[in-house]
Design an enzyme around this catalytic site. Structure first.
Site, PDB file in Angstrom:
ATOM      1  N   PHE A  62      -8.782 -47.073 -11.351  1.00  0.00           N
ATOM      2  CA  PHE A  62      -8.250 -45.766 -10.932  1.00  0.00           C
ATOM      3  C   PHE A  62      -6.747 -45.940 -10.756  1.00  0.00           C
ATOM      4  CE2 PHE A  62      -7.482 -42.921  -7.138  1.00  0.00           C
ATOM      5  CZ  PHE A  62      -8.071 -41.748  -7.571  1.00  0.00           C
ATOM      6  N   SER A 114       1.308 -42.528  -0.819  1.00  0.00           N
ATOM      7  CA  SER A 114       0.734 -41.518   0.079  1.00  0.00           C
ATOM      8  C   SER A 114       1.026 -40.104  -0.421  1.00  0.00           C
ATOM      9  CB  SER A 114       1.310 -41.684   1.491  1.00  0.00           C
ATOM     10  OG  SER A 114       0.846 -42.882   2.056  1.00  0.00           O
ATOM     11  N   TRP A 120      -0.021 -51.239  -7.826  1.00  0.00           N
ATOM     12  CA  TRP A 120      -1.115 -51.518  -6.874  1.00  0.00           C
ATOM     13  C   TRP A 120      -2.445 -51.082  -7.470  1.00  0.00           C
ATOM     14  CZ3 TRP A 120       1.354 -54.498  -3.828  1.00  0.00           C
ATOM     15  CH2 TRP A 120       2.643 -54.194  -3.418  1.00  0.00           C
ATOM     16  N   GLY A 128      -8.424 -72.013  17.568  1.00  0.00           N
ATOM     17  CA  GLY A 128      -7.723 -72.587  16.408  1.00  0.00           C
ATOM     18  C   GLY A 128      -8.529 -72.491  15.123  1.00  0.00           C
ATOM     19  N   GLU A 153      -6.425 -46.143  -0.607  1.00  0.00           N
ATOM     20  CA  GLU A 153      -7.161 -44.864  -0.626  1.00  0.00           C
ATOM     21  C   GLU A 153      -6.791 -43.969   0.552  1.00  0.00           C
ATOM     22  OE1 GLU A 153     -11.327 -45.006  -1.853  1.00  0.00           O
ATOM     23  OE2 GLU A 153     -10.869 -46.909  -2.810  1.00  0.00           O
ATOM     24  N   SER A 181      -3.921 -45.125   7.063  1.00  0.00           N
ATOM     25  CA  SER A 181      -4.391 -44.513   8.317  1.00  0.00           C
ATOM     26  C   SER A 181      -3.532 -43.312   8.698  1.00  0.00           C
ATOM     27  CB  SER A 181      -4.373 -45.547   9.445  1.00  0.00           C
ATOM     28  OG  SER A 181      -5.369 -46.516   9.212  1.00  0.00           O
TER      29      SER A 181
HETATM   30  N1  COS Z   1     -10.433 -31.599  -2.619  1.00  0.00           N
HETATM   31  C1  COS Z   1     -10.075 -30.600  -3.477  1.00  0.00           C
HETATM   32  N2  COS Z   1      -8.853 -30.020  -3.445  1.00  0.00           N
HETATM   33  C2  COS Z   1      -7.964 -30.458  -2.547  1.00  0.00           C
HETATM   34  C3  COS Z   1      -8.276 -31.496  -1.634  1.00  0.00           C
HETATM   35  C4  COS Z   1      -9.568 -32.049  -1.700  1.00  0.00           C
HETATM   36  N3  COS Z   1      -9.930 -33.033  -0.853  1.00  0.00           N
HETATM   37  N4  COS Z   1      -7.199 -31.709  -0.844  1.00  0.00           N
HETATM   38  C5  COS Z   1      -6.266 -30.844  -1.242  1.00  0.00           C
HETATM   39  N5  COS Z   1      -6.732 -30.096  -2.270  1.00  0.00           N
HETATM   40  C6  COS Z   1      -5.993 -29.010  -2.945  1.00  0.00           C
HETATM   41  C7  COS Z   1      -5.464 -28.058  -1.910  1.00  0.00           C
HETATM   42  O1  COS Z   1      -6.427 -27.054  -1.606  1.00  0.00           O
HETATM   43  C8  COS Z   1      -4.273 -27.476  -2.614  1.00  0.00           C
HETATM   44  O2  COS Z   1      -4.701 -26.512  -3.532  1.00  0.00           O
HETATM   45  P1  COS Z   1      -3.955 -25.080  -3.622  1.00  0.00           P
HETATM   46  O3  COS Z   1      -2.554 -25.428  -4.042  1.00  0.00           O
HETATM   47  O4  COS Z   1      -4.744 -24.368  -4.660  1.00  0.00           O
HETATM   48  O5  COS Z   1      -4.031 -24.501  -2.253  1.00  0.00           O
HETATM   49  C9  COS Z   1      -3.720 -28.632  -3.416  1.00  0.00           C
HETATM   50  O6  COS Z   1      -4.831 -29.522  -3.589  1.00  0.00           O
HETATM   51  C10 COS Z   1      -2.574 -29.342  -2.730  1.00  0.00           C
HETATM   52  O7  COS Z   1      -3.008 -29.747  -1.428  1.00  0.00           O
HETATM   53  P2  COS Z   1      -1.968 -30.105  -0.285  1.00  0.00           P
HETATM   54  O8  COS Z   1      -1.003 -28.990  -0.106  1.00  0.00           O
HETATM   55  O9  COS Z   1      -2.734 -30.567   0.909  1.00  0.00           O
HETATM   56  O10 COS Z   1      -1.159 -31.329  -0.958  1.00  0.00           O
HETATM   57  P3  COS Z   1      -0.195 -32.350  -0.343  1.00  0.00           P
HETATM   58  O11 COS Z   1       0.695 -32.868  -1.399  1.00  0.00           O
HETATM   59  O12 COS Z   1       0.468 -31.818   0.878  1.00  0.00           O
HETATM   60  O13 COS Z   1      -1.239 -33.512   0.088  1.00  0.00           O
HETATM   61  C11 COS Z   1      -1.916 -35.529   1.226  1.00  0.00           C
HETATM   62  C12 COS Z   1      -0.896 -34.398   1.030  1.00  0.00           C
HETATM   63  C13 COS Z   1      -1.188 -36.526   2.120  1.00  0.00           C
HETATM   64  C14 COS Z   1      -3.135 -35.015   1.952  1.00  0.00           C
HETATM   65  C15 COS Z   1      -2.369 -36.142  -0.102  1.00  0.00           C
HETATM   66  O14 COS Z   1      -1.247 -36.414  -0.923  1.00  0.00           O
HETATM   67  C16 COS Z   1      -3.125 -37.453   0.080  1.00  0.00           C
HETATM   68  O15 COS Z   1      -4.325 -37.475   0.354  1.00  0.00           O
HETATM   69  N6  COS Z   1      -2.427 -38.593  -0.067  1.00  0.00           N
HETATM   70  C17 COS Z   1      -2.992 -39.925  -0.027  1.00  0.00           C
HETATM   71  C18 COS Z   1      -3.380 -40.325  -1.371  1.00  0.00           C
HETATM   72  C19 COS Z   1      -3.996 -41.640  -1.445  1.00  0.00           C
HETATM   73  O16 COS Z   1      -5.110 -41.811  -1.013  1.00  0.00           O
HETATM   74  N7  COS Z   1      -3.226 -42.579  -2.031  1.00  0.00           N
HETATM   75  C20 COS Z   1      -3.722 -43.870  -2.279  1.00  0.00           C
HETATM   76  C21 COS Z   1      -3.925 -44.027  -3.746  1.00  0.00           C
HETATM   77  S1  COS Z   1      -5.515 -44.453  -4.212  1.00  0.00           S
HETATM   78  S2  COS Z   1      -5.602 -46.344  -3.773  1.00  0.00           S
END
Ligand code: COS
Length: 382
Positions: A128, A137, A161, A344, A367, A370
């Site tokens: 992935f 993030s 990563w 130890g 993923e 925190s």
């Molecule tokens: N399932 C389906 N749709 C989702 C969703 C989910 N779990 N979460 C958000 N969406 C949708 C929202 O509804 C929104 O749609 P609309 O524009 O139609 O309203 C859209 O996606 C954007 O959502 P949001 O505004 O919350 O986006 P952000 O950029 O603000 O998201 C976070 C911020 C931090 C929540 C997100 O970027 C995240 O989860 N980051 C961490 C990612 C991660 O796990 N990284 C590690 C990589 S994998 S090892």
């Protein structure tokens, strides 16, 4: 490992209880395949064995098959059970699911038929590819691009990563296609590892070694049918996959934590001290009692997130975030307490709690760190 007491509650079904009964043996058996000095070969062997045992059916379900859809409680039981014995076995299992989840949830029948049987059988390793040097993030900020190229696409950019990077046969890659700014302008693609224009730029060495790499895409040409779902749906696809797998990261942490608790209990029982045993000391009992209570609380959050998702909730973002946050943070503390009880020996290479101490750390980061889980929870509360 999910306790028999928890499994007996109506939060789980009989098929989960049957699964739990065989996972412990699979975890124990996987140990003979683990060589921490050659994680690439170990992961290939583990994925192959997991495929043969049928456990990968849970990570890569098949419409109409023995496991017809992603089942968060089943995945959690397997991850906790494998993680109890080996972090690498858990990793090998989980990445097959994470690396094929976008196709499982959003692929066409043709895409599923082409890409999923190998991942399910353990003959093709999946990955992935979401994170980038400047977007981990903040997924909506990713800058890898996929531009239209005739009927197909041209991929350019860097991913980093990436678990299974370097050994994977197929990558699900998220890229900016530009339908709209930010989150609404991303798309997901399935990319074979052998494609021209994809190189492994760097292998990354981490404290608990597992295959990890930086990938470079330079004028990498993809056919039209590499697109998963619709153009512009990539963010939703990524989040939907994470909605399933985040809970199971918590379950892996639970497995690590349960193992640390068992190691600590055994140590307390056998270590002679002050004319008695370590376990005679009330401070030791406090450490063990606190850990047991906290692990049970984490296990209940995992079971709740799984139950809700498996019963058809379209979004379990909040429940999954709570389960991952609490289970990974709890496991870190529980393992630290176990290391302390070992003195130890606890920081000596080759001792199980030392291995767990290194293994658990990344789970609070990948993923969704925190801090991201806390943001997700706060937003869900409104
Ligand atoms: N399932 C389906 N749709 C989702 C969703 C989910 N779990 N979460 C958000 N969406 C949708 C929202 O509804 C929104 O749609 P609309 O524009 O139609 O309203 C859209 O996606 C954007 O959502 P949001 O505004 O919350 O986006 P952000 O950029 O603000 O998201 C976070 C911020 C931090 C929540 C997100 O970027 C995240 O989860 N980051 C961490 C990612 C991660 O796990 N990284 C590690 C990589 S994998 S090892």
């Amino acid at each position: 490992m999910i306790s028999a007491e928890l499994l007996s509650l109506p939060l789980f079904d009989d098929r989960h209880r049957a699964l739990a009964a065989m996972v412990d043996g699979a975890g124990r058996a996987s140990l003979s395949l683990v060589d921490h000095h050659d994680v690439d070969a170990s992961c290939r062997a583990l994925v192959s064995r997991l495929g043969q045992s049928g456990l990968l059916d849970w990570a890569v379900p098949e419409d109409g098959g023995a496991v017809p859809k992603l089942d968060v409680r089943g995945l959690s039981i397997i991850r906790a059970g494998l993680g109890y014995h080996s972090g690498l076995a858990d990793f090998a299992f989980a990445m097959q699911g994470l690396g094929s989840g976008a196709l499982t949830l959003f692929g066409t029948p043709e895409q599923k038929a082409r890409w999923l049987p190998g991942a399910r059988a353990g003959t093709a390793i999946a990955a992935f590819a979401l994170s980038e040097p400047d977007a981990g993030s903040d997924v909506a900020a990713l800058s890898t691009t996929a531009s239209r190229d005739g009927a197909g696409w041209r991929l350019d950019g860097t991913k980093t990563w990436i678990s299974n990077g370097g050994i994977a046969d197929q990558y699900v890659v998220f890229a900016r296609t530009g339908e709209a700014p930010g989150a609404r302008g991303l798309s997901a693609f399935i990319v074979p590892a052998t494609i021209e224009g994809l190189t492994i730029a760097e292998r990354i060495d981490v404290i608990a070694p597992h295959p990890l790499a930086t990938l470079k895409f330079e004028a990498c040409r993809l056919p039209a049918d590499a697109l998963i779902g619709q153009a512009g749906e990539g963010f939703k696809i990524a989040m939907s996959v994470l909605d399933v797998f985040r809970t199971t990261v918590g379950a892996a942490a639970l497995g690590f934590g349960m193992r640390a608790l068992d190691e600590a209990r055994e140590r307390a029982r056998t270590r002679k001290m002050f004319g008695g045993t370590l376990g005679d000391l009330q401070l030791t009992q406090a450490s063990i009692g606190q850990s047991a209570a906290e692990l049970d609380a984490a296990a209940l959050l995992i079971a709740r997130a799984g139950y809700v998702k498996d019963h058809g909730a379209p979004r379990v973002t909040k429940e999954a975030a709570m389960a991952k946050l609490m289970a990974t943070e709890t496991a870190q503390v529980v393992i630290d307490r176990a290391v302390q009880l070992f003195g130890g020996l606890g920081v000596t290479r080759g001792v199980k709690v030392e291995e767990l101490y290194r293994e658990v750390r990344a789970l609070r980061i990948y993923e969704g760190a925190s801090e991201v889980q806390k943001i997700v929870i706060a937003r869900a509360l409104g």
